[in-house]
Design a protein around this motif. Structure first.
Motif, PDB file in Angstrom:
ATOM      1  N   SER A  67       0.824  -1.206   0.000  1.00  0.00           N
ATOM      2  CA  SER A  67       0.000   0.000   0.000  1.00  0.00           C
ATOM      3  C   SER A  67       0.860   1.259   0.000  1.00  0.00           C
ATOM      4  O   SER A  67       0.458   2.294  -0.502  1.00  0.00           O
ATOM      5  N   ALA A  68       2.033   1.164   0.572  1.00  0.00           N
ATOM      6  CA  ALA A  68       2.931   2.312   0.578  1.00  0.00           C
ATOM      7  C   ALA A  68       3.515   2.555  -0.811  1.00  0.00           C
ATOM      8  O   ALA A  68       4.028   3.625  -1.088  1.00  0.00           O
ATOM      9  N   LEU A  69       3.411   1.571  -1.690  1.00  0.00           N
ATOM     10  CA  LEU A  69       3.979   1.689  -3.022  1.00  0.00           C
ATOM     11  C   LEU A  69       2.951   2.135  -4.058  1.00  0.00           C
ATOM     12  O   LEU A  69       3.119   1.876  -5.235  1.00  0.00           O
ATOM     13  N   VAL A  70       1.879   2.802  -3.620  1.00  0.00           N
ATOM     14  CA  VAL A  70       0.860   3.289  -4.556  1.00  0.00           C
ATOM     15  C   VAL A  70       1.472   4.376  -5.423  1.00  0.00           C
ATOM     16  O   VAL A  70       2.105   5.298  -4.925  1.00  0.00           O
ATOM     17  N   SER A  71       1.295   4.243  -6.719  1.00  0.00           N
ATOM     18  CA  SER A  71       1.848   5.198  -7.665  1.00  0.00           C
ATOM     19  C   SER A  71       0.788   5.475  -8.734  1.00  0.00           C
ATOM     20  O   SER A  71       0.464   4.594  -9.524  1.00  0.00           O
ATOM     21  N   VAL A  72       0.240   6.688  -8.718  1.00  0.00           N
ATOM     22  CA  VAL A  72      -0.841   7.061  -9.633  1.00  0.00           C
ATOM     23  C   VAL A  72      -0.403   8.256 -10.461  1.00  0.00           C
ATOM     24  O   VAL A  72       0.169   9.212  -9.934  1.00  0.00           O
ATOM     25  N   PHE A  73      -0.656   8.195 -11.780  1.00  0.00           N
ATOM     26  CA  PHE A  73      -0.318   9.280 -12.699  1.00  0.00           C
ATOM     27  C   PHE A  73      -1.578   9.672 -13.459  1.00  0.00           C
ATOM     28  O   PHE A  73      -2.453   8.846 -13.679  1.00  0.00           O
ATOM     29  N   ALA A  74      -1.649  10.916 -13.886  1.00  0.00           N
ATOM     30  CA  ALA A  74      -2.810  11.383 -14.659  1.00  0.00           C
ATOM     31  C   ALA A  74      -2.337  12.224 -15.829  1.00  0.00           C
ATOM     32  O   ALA A  74      -1.300  12.903 -15.757  1.00  0.00           O
ATOM     33  N   THR A  75      -3.118  12.177 -16.901  1.00  0.00           N
ATOM     34  CA  THR A  75      -2.841  12.997 -18.077  1.00  0.00           C
ATOM     35  C   THR A  75      -4.157  13.318 -18.773  1.00  0.00           C
ATOM     36  O   THR A  75      -5.149  12.609 -18.608  1.00  0.00           O
ATOM     37  N   VAL A  76      -4.160  14.391 -19.542  1.00  0.00           N
ATOM     38  CA  VAL A  76      -5.353  14.791 -20.287  1.00  0.00           C
ATOM     39  C   VAL A  76      -5.583  13.789 -21.414  1.00  0.00           C
ATOM     40  O   VAL A  76      -4.654  13.422 -22.134  1.00  0.00           O
ATOM     41  N   ALA A  77      -6.839  13.354 -21.581  1.00  0.00           N
ATOM     42  CA  ALA A  77      -7.154  12.384 -22.627  1.00  0.00           C
ATOM     43  C   ALA A  77      -7.996  12.987 -23.747  1.00  0.00           C
ATOM     44  O   ALA A  77      -7.845  12.618 -24.897  1.00  0.00           O
ATOM     45  N   GLY A  78      -8.885  13.901 -23.414  1.00  0.00           N
ATOM     46  CA  GLY A  78      -9.738  14.483 -24.446  1.00  0.00           C
ATOM     47  C   GLY A  78     -10.507  15.680 -23.916  1.00  0.00           C
ATOM     48  O   GLY A  78     -10.460  15.991 -22.732  1.00  0.00           O
TER      49      GLY A  78
END
Length: 190
Positions: A67-78
């Motif tokens: 759980s400490a290794l959660v890695s979330v990324f976001a980018t614009v899709a449309g």
């Protein structure tokens, strides 16, 4: 030479009765008869309980570590629409959220008053991407569109705890950059 006369102090009297010696604590404990089946059951029960406890502890440690290794990324899709609004731009579009961690996570938005309102909730398996409809309110700085914005997401890993996570959403070079630049330029004061 050796003296052939025996010493009276070392003589052994064979006619004297033997005196019994009182047994010690350990000897008394050993002399008791315990049912061997009960002893075996108690020993095996203790071993199994210890193994189960260690297994449970190890599983909890593994979940905490993962759980400490959660890695979330976001980018614009449309983008669906963009319109100017007093010093800023409101964009309705989609955002892609990637799970870079080793375990599945649930992603949801933080609420309706956030700068980026994520609609819906999705489970994302490790190294996968999910697309979310969003409504973003982007502030213009001196009639210039920003290069990125910070978005807050709620991430729920396998331990079930809700974590508020801030991700940087790059805007430059995305489907949102031209509408943002036009809307920010159109909102020039006076």
């Amino acid at each position: 030479m050796l003296d052939p006369t025996p010493d009276a102090s070392i003589a052994i009297d064979l006619d004297r009765a033997r005196q019994p010696v009182a047994p010690g604590r350990w000897a008394r404990f050993r002399s008791r008869r315990l049912p061997m089946g009960l002893v075996v059951v108690l020993v095996l029960g203790g071993v199994l309980a210890g193994m189960a406890g260690m297994g449970l502890w190890a599983a909890r440690q593994w979940v905490r570590t993962q759980s400490a290794l959660v890695s979330v990324f976001a980018t614009v899709a449309g983008i669906n629409s963009a319109y100017g609004e007093s010093g800023g731009v409101v964009i309705e579009g989609t955002v892609a959220v990637m799970n870079g961690g080793p375990l599945p996570v649930h992603i949801t938005g933080v609420g309706e008053d956030a700068a980026l309102v994520l609609q819906g909730s999705q489970r994302i398996i490790p190294h996968a991407t999910a697309w979310f409809p969003v409504r973003a309110t982007v502030s213009c700085v001196d009639s210039t569109a920003p290069v990125s914005m910070t978005a807050e997401l709620v991430v729920i890993p396998s331990d079930g705890r809700r974590h508020l996570t801030a991700v940087v959403l790059p805007l430059t070079g995305t489907a949102w950059s031209d509408p943002l630049a036009r809307a920010c330029h159109a909102n020039l004061p006076g």
